[in-house]
Design a protein around this motif. Sequence first.
Motif, mmCIF file in Angstrom:
data_model
loop_
_atom_site.group_PDB
_atom_site.id
_atom_site.type_symbol
_atom_site.label_atom_id
_atom_site.label_comp_id
_atom_site.label_asym_id
_atom_site.label_seq_id
_atom_site.Cartn_x
_atom_site.Cartn_y
_atom_site.Cartn_z
ATOM 1 N N LEU A 193 -56.869 57.187 -22.443
ATOM 2 C CA LEU A 193 -55.832 57.927 -22.978
ATOM 3 C C LEU A 193 -55.122 59.139 -22.005
ATOM 4 C CD1 LEU A 193 -57.969 58.122 -26.349
ATOM 5 C CD2 LEU A 193 -55.851 56.730 -25.794
ATOM 6 N N LYS A 194 -56.137 59.620 -21.019
ATOM 7 C CA LYS A 194 -55.275 60.356 -20.218
ATOM 8 C C LYS A 194 -54.306 60.045 -19.341
ATOM 9 C CE LYS A 194 -60.083 62.495 -19.823
ATOM 10 N NZ LYS A 194 -61.090 62.914 -18.866
ATOM 11 N N TYR A 195 -54.302 58.611 -19.166
ATOM 12 C CA TYR A 195 -53.079 58.089 -18.456
ATOM 13 C C TYR A 195 -52.011 57.480 -19.488
ATOM 14 C CZ TYR A 195 -55.619 58.529 -14.328
ATOM 15 O OH TYR A 195 -56.477 59.059 -13.207
ATOM 16 N N LYS A 196 -52.093 57.877 -20.771
ATOM 17 C CA LYS A 196 -51.280 57.353 -21.756
ATOM 18 C C LYS A 196 -51.381 55.831 -21.904
ATOM 19 C CE LYS A 196 -48.314 61.374 -21.082
ATOM 20 N NZ LYS A 196 -46.791 61.849 -20.860
ATOM 21 N N ILE A 197 -52.480 55.257 -21.761
ATOM 22 C CA ILE A 197 -52.838 54.100 -21.971
ATOM 23 C C ILE A 197 -53.258 53.866 -23.484
ATOM 24 C CG2 ILE A 197 -53.911 51.799 -21.275
ATOM 25 C CD1 ILE A 197 -53.925 53.066 -18.484
ATOM 26 N N ASP A 198 -52.903 53.119 -24.431
ATOM 27 C CA ASP A 198 -53.376 52.631 -25.583
ATOM 28 C C ASP A 198 -54.683 51.991 -25.512
ATOM 29 O OD1 ASP A 198 -51.314 53.643 -27.159
ATOM 30 O OD2 ASP A 198 -50.170 51.826 -26.969
ATOM 31 N N ALA A 199 -55.657 52.935 -26.013
ATOM 32 C CA ALA A 199 -57.354 52.207 -25.734
ATOM 33 C C ALA A 199 -57.914 52.724 -26.866
ATOM 34 C CB ALA A 199 -57.768 52.892 -24.318
ATOM 35 N N LEU A 238 -54.320 60.341 -28.755
ATOM 36 C CA LEU A 238 -54.855 59.361 -29.566
ATOM 37 C C LEU A 238 -53.619 57.916 -29.106
ATOM 38 C CD1 LEU A 238 -54.338 60.921 -33.110
ATOM 39 C CD2 LEU A 238 -56.512 60.361 -31.867
ATOM 40 N N PRO A 239 -54.277 56.651 -29.566
ATOM 41 C CA PRO A 239 -53.697 55.519 -29.120
ATOM 42 C C PRO A 239 -52.688 55.184 -30.452
ATOM 43 C CG PRO A 239 -55.655 54.943 -30.163
ATOM 44 C CD PRO A 239 -55.811 56.350 -30.061
ATOM 45 N N ALA A 281 -52.804 48.204 -21.903
ATOM 46 C CA ALA A 281 -53.986 48.559 -23.386
ATOM 47 C C ALA A 281 -54.960 48.294 -22.747
ATOM 48 C CB ALA A 281 -53.363 47.952 -24.388
ATOM 49 N N ALA A 282 -56.195 49.091 -23.369
ATOM 50 C CA ALA A 282 -57.384 48.772 -22.677
ATOM 51 C C ALA A 282 -58.553 48.743 -24.137
ATOM 52 C CB ALA A 282 -57.843 49.973 -21.916
ATOM 53 N N LEU A 283 -59.490 48.112 -24.165
ATOM 54 C CA LEU A 283 -60.555 47.701 -25.003
ATOM 55 C C LEU A 283 -61.998 48.005 -24.430
ATOM 56 C CD1 LEU A 283 -61.065 47.306 -28.077
ATOM 57 C CD2 LEU A 283 -61.102 44.725 -27.394
#
Length: 262
Positions: A232-238, A203-204, A170-172
Motif C-alpha cells: 500500500l505504501k507503493y500505491k499497489i492495491d493489496a 486503503l486498497p 495488485a498483491a495478495l
Amino acid sequence: MFPFHGYWRKTYFSENALLVNQATTSFEIESPAPAYMVHNRALDEVESALRGLGLTTEVQTFKYKKTPGGELYEGRNVHGIVHAPRSDHVEAIVVCTSLRTARGEPNDNGVALLTAFAEFAIRQNYWAKDVIILVTDSGEAGVEHWLKSYHGEQAEGTTTLKKRSGIIQAALGIELPPVVQEGSQEGGYESLGTYYLSNTGQLPNLDYVNVVTAVIKAQVAGSDVCLHIPFLKYKIDALTIGARPQPDLRGDDFNTDIIVIG
C-alpha cells in the motif's frame, strides 16, 4: 450524517469488468496443497520446489532492525515468476506469504497453499499478467525490503534483485495458522477474513476488496499488521487473506486484534 440510511450506499461493484460471476473459480479445495505440506520448511526448500515447477526463481538476503537502534537481524526472501505466455510481461500480480504469521505462528499451511497455487498458475495459458510468488522468513520486513529492491531502491545489506517482471498491479497475502494444537485432534478453519488496513491509513481499491471477499466468501476485517501493508505504501492495491481455526483448537481469542466490520 453518513451513518443514516438514505445518505450512503451499501457495498457495491463500481466496475462491471470485475464482477465475480463472470469468471469461473477453478483453484479450489481439490488443489494439491496437501502434497506440499512440510512442517518448518526452510526457504531453500521453497526455492527448490518453485524452481522444480518451472518458475524463474531468485533468493534475496537483507538486514533489518525491528526497532530503531535495536538489534540487527538477517532475513531472506524467495520469489518465483510465472511468465504469462500471452502477455508482454509489463504487468504482474504478487501472491505472497511468510514462514510465520503476523502472530508468530507457523505458516506451513500458507506456504503449502502458495506452492500449490504456483503449480496451478504455471498451467494457465490464457492469463494476461505474470504472477510473482513471494515467500519471506521475516514477515512485513521481508516484503518491504523485497519491494524496495524491486523498485530500484538499494538499501545497505540488501542484495539486488536481478529477476523481475513488470509493474505490480495488485498483491495478495496469505496467512493460515496451524489447525492442530498440541494434545488436540486435527480440525479445520472456522472462517476466512480479508484484512486491508495499513498503519498509515492507506486503503486498497474497494472493488478489489469486494472481489476477493466475494470469491472466497470471507468476512471483511481490519488489521494493521499483515503482509499487504508494504504494498500500500507503493500505491499497489493489496490485502491479506487470513483464516480463523475452529475455536476448540486455540486457547486464546483469535479476534482480539482484528476489527470486524462486515
